[in-house]
Write a protein that holds these residues in place. Structure first.
Motif, short mmCIF file in Angstrom:
data_model
loop_
_atom_site.label_atom_id
_atom_site.label_comp_id
_atom_site.label_asym_id
_atom_site.label_seq_id
_atom_site.Cartn_x
_atom_site.Cartn_y
_atom_site.Cartn_z
N VAL A 133 0.87 -1.19 0.00
CA VAL A 133 0.00 0.00 0.00
C VAL A 133 0.90 1.23 0.00
O VAL A 133 1.81 1.33 0.83
CB VAL A 133 -0.93 0.05 1.24
N LEU A 134 0.66 2.15 -0.93
CA LEU A 134 1.37 3.42 -0.91
C LEU A 134 0.36 4.54 -0.77
O LEU A 134 -0.64 4.59 -1.49
CB LEU A 134 2.20 3.63 -2.17
N MET A 135 0.64 5.46 0.16
CA MET A 135 -0.24 6.62 0.35
C MET A 135 0.61 7.88 0.38
O MET A 135 1.77 7.87 0.79
CB MET A 135 -1.04 6.47 1.65
N ALA A 136 0.03 8.97 -0.11
CA ALA A 136 0.71 10.27 -0.12
C ALA A 136 -0.33 11.34 0.09
O ALA A 136 -1.23 11.51 -0.74
CB ALA A 136 1.46 10.48 -1.43
N LEU A 137 -0.22 12.03 1.20
CA LEU A 137 -1.19 13.08 1.56
C LEU A 137 -0.55 14.44 1.32
O LEU A 137 0.41 14.82 1.98
CB LEU A 137 -1.60 12.93 3.03
N HIS A 138 -1.08 15.18 0.33
CA HIS A 138 -0.63 16.54 0.02
C HIS A 138 0.86 16.60 -0.31
O HIS A 138 1.56 17.51 0.13
CB HIS A 138 -0.96 17.49 1.18
N ALA A 139 1.34 15.61 -1.07
CA ALA A 139 2.69 15.71 -1.62
C ALA A 139 2.65 16.75 -2.73
O ALA A 139 1.96 16.57 -3.74
CB ALA A 139 3.16 14.35 -2.16
N CYS A 140 3.36 17.83 -2.57
CA CYS A 140 3.15 19.03 -3.37
C CYS A 140 3.61 18.86 -4.82
O CYS A 140 4.69 18.33 -5.09
CB CYS A 140 3.88 20.21 -2.73
N ASP A 141 2.78 19.33 -5.74
CA ASP A 141 3.06 19.40 -7.17
C ASP A 141 3.57 18.05 -7.68
O ASP A 141 2.89 17.05 -7.56
CB ASP A 141 4.04 20.54 -7.45
N THR A 142 4.79 18.00 -8.22
CA THR A 142 5.28 16.77 -8.85
C THR A 142 5.71 15.70 -7.85
O THR A 142 6.03 14.58 -8.25
CB THR A 142 6.46 17.07 -9.79
N ALA A 143 5.71 16.02 -6.55
CA ALA A 143 6.04 14.99 -5.55
C ALA A 143 4.99 13.88 -5.58
O ALA A 143 5.31 12.71 -5.33
CB ALA A 143 6.13 15.61 -4.16
N ASP A 146 3.58 12.84 -8.29
CA ASP A 146 4.01 12.03 -9.43
C ASP A 146 5.11 11.05 -9.01
O ASP A 146 5.11 9.88 -9.41
CB ASP A 146 4.52 12.92 -10.56
N ASP A 147 6.08 11.55 -8.22
CA ASP A 147 7.16 10.68 -7.76
C ASP A 147 6.62 9.53 -6.90
O ASP A 147 7.11 8.40 -6.99
CB ASP A 147 8.18 11.49 -6.97
N ALA A 148 5.61 9.82 -6.09
CA ALA A 148 5.01 8.78 -5.27
C ALA A 148 4.32 7.74 -6.14
O ALA A 148 4.43 6.52 -5.89
CB ALA A 148 4.02 9.40 -4.28
N LEU A 149 3.61 8.18 -7.18
CA LEU A 149 2.93 7.24 -8.07
C LEU A 149 3.93 6.39 -8.85
O LEU A 149 3.69 5.19 -9.07
CB LEU A 149 2.02 8.01 -9.02
N VAL A 150 5.04 6.99 -9.26
CA VAL A 150 6.08 6.21 -9.94
C VAL A 150 6.61 5.12 -9.03
O VAL A 150 6.79 3.97 -9.44
CB VAL A 150 7.23 7.13 -10.42
N ALA A 151 6.85 5.47 -7.76
CA ALA A 151 7.34 4.46 -6.80
C ALA A 151 6.32 3.34 -6.63
O ALA A 151 6.69 2.15 -6.58
CB ALA A 151 7.63 5.13 -5.46
N ALA A 152 5.05 3.69 -6.56
CA ALA A 152 4.00 2.67 -6.40
C ALA A 152 3.98 1.73 -7.60
O ALA A 152 3.91 0.51 -7.45
CB ALA A 152 2.65 3.35 -6.23
N ILE A 153 4.03 2.29 -8.80
CA ILE A 153 3.97 1.47 -10.02
C ILE A 153 5.21 0.60 -10.16
O ILE A 153 5.13 -0.60 -10.46
CB ILE A 153 3.79 2.38 -11.25
N LYS A 154 6.40 1.18 -9.91
CA LYS A 154 7.64 0.43 -10.06
C LYS A 154 7.74 -0.72 -9.07
O LYS A 154 8.32 -1.77 -9.37
CB LYS A 154 8.84 1.36 -9.87
N HIS A 155 7.18 -0.54 -7.87
CA HIS A 155 7.32 -1.55 -6.83
C HIS A 155 6.05 -2.37 -6.64
O HIS A 155 5.86 -3.01 -5.60
CB HIS A 155 7.75 -0.89 -5.52
N GLY A 156 5.19 -2.35 -7.65
CA GLY A 156 4.05 -3.26 -7.70
C GLY A 156 3.03 -3.08 -6.59
O GLY A 156 2.45 -4.08 -6.13
N ALA A 157 2.78 -1.86 -6.15
CA ALA A 157 1.84 -1.64 -5.05
C ALA A 157 0.46 -2.19 -5.41
O ALA A 157 -0.06 -1.94 -6.50
CB ALA A 157 1.74 -0.14 -4.74
N ASP A 158 -0.12 -2.95 -4.50
CA ASP A 158 -1.47 -3.46 -4.70
C ASP A 158 -2.50 -2.33 -4.63
O ASP A 158 -3.50 -2.35 -5.35
CB ASP A 158 -1.81 -4.50 -3.63
N HIS A 159 -2.25 -1.37 -3.74
CA HIS A 159 -3.19 -0.28 -3.53
C HIS A 159 -2.45 1.05 -3.46
O HIS A 159 -1.34 1.12 -2.93
CB HIS A 159 -3.99 -0.48 -2.24
#
Length: 268
Positions: free
Chosen positions: A90-100, A102-115
């Motif tokens: 599970v990856l969550m990001a609360l109010h990661a500003c602007d492109t941060a 995007d960086d969180a979503l890239v980490a989730a996709i690269k590391h196969g996050a289920d949610h």
């Protein structure tokens, strides 16, 4: 926390040691709540908080020690430079500003996050790209962002549409809803994703067409190597991340490893 319960129930039922990542955690208040509700009384499971400001990391670490939250981990790093576990559930990001975000979503996709659960904030990158495009926009599209206020709001909306489509293209079932009432925060759009397929070719083509039509190339799509329709990858300013690079779409209907396909979006 009711919106996170289906995700946590799912990964705790299917994985012996689920890993939860709070990207851009700040004071880690969200992480403490998630740990208290879902992990404290569980036999296993870890929560990693990633924050770029060392003073906040140290403060949160001390709080976790006092509370005996022994399976909370803390890392001082920017989201795009952090050392992530090989597998994220599970990856969550609360109010990661602007492109941060995007960086969180890239980490989730690269590391196969289920949610995935993100609440974006201060989306400025796409609005700046729209400003550059304003004078040469084809047809009437540029009228949608002619004025600065419209450009800011349209850019914010377009950013989140692209984020949702990107998740869908990588096999996530996506729900977009409100985190809380508008009277509490104007930045409360919650994007939830549950991975049910390896990829989704139709969503990828829709995303590429949208990028071509609007003329924007946000950081998320650049890092993942997603090009606008009719444009080669060499035209992008940033190529796909090399470590754990994500393969392109193959089959819309192929399930992700361990995924439990569902039809009710409220379960995402």
């Amino acid at each position: 926390m009711g919106l996170l319960r289906p995700a946590m129930d799912d990964v705790q039922a299917r994985h012996p040691n689920p890993v939860v990542v709070d990207a851009g955690s700040g004071n880690a208040y969200l992480g403490f709540i998630v740990y208290e509700l879902f992990l404290k009384d569980a036999q296993a499971g870890e929560l990693l908080s990633i924050e770029g400001r060392p003073e906040l990391t140290e403060r949160a670490k001390g709080r976790a020690e006092r509370l005996h939250f022994d399976r909370m981990r803390f890392q001082t790093a920017h989201i795009d430079e952090a050392q992530y576990p090989e597998r994220i559930h599970v990856l969550m990001a609360l109010h990661a500003c602007d492109t941060a975000t995007d960086d969180a979503l890239v980490a989730a996709i690269k590391h196969g996050a289920d949610h995935v659960a993100v609440v974006p904030c201060c989306q400025a990158e796409v609005a700046a790209q729209l400003k550059e495009k304003k004078a040469k926009g084809p047809g009437s599209m540029s009228l949608l962002f002619q004025h600065p206020m419209h450009r800011r709001e349209f850019g914010s909306h377009l950013t989140n549409v692209i984020r949702a489509l990107t998740l869908e293209s990588f096999g996530y079932q996506v729900t977009v809803t409100e985190l809380t009432g508008w009277e509490h925060s104007l930045k409360n759009e919650l994007i939830l994703g549950r991975r049910v397929h390896r990829d989704n070719r139709r969503a990828r083509l829709q995303l590429q067409a949208l990028l071509a039509e609007t003329g924007v190339q946000p950081r998320l799509t650049r890092l993942l190597g997603i090009t606008p329709e009719g444009m080669s990858g060499s035209a992008l300013q940033e190529g796909p991340a090399t470590e754990g690079a994500v393969a392109g779409p193959e089959s819309e209907g192929e399930s992700a490893p361990g995924a439990v396909p569902g039809t009710d979006e409220r379960e995402a």
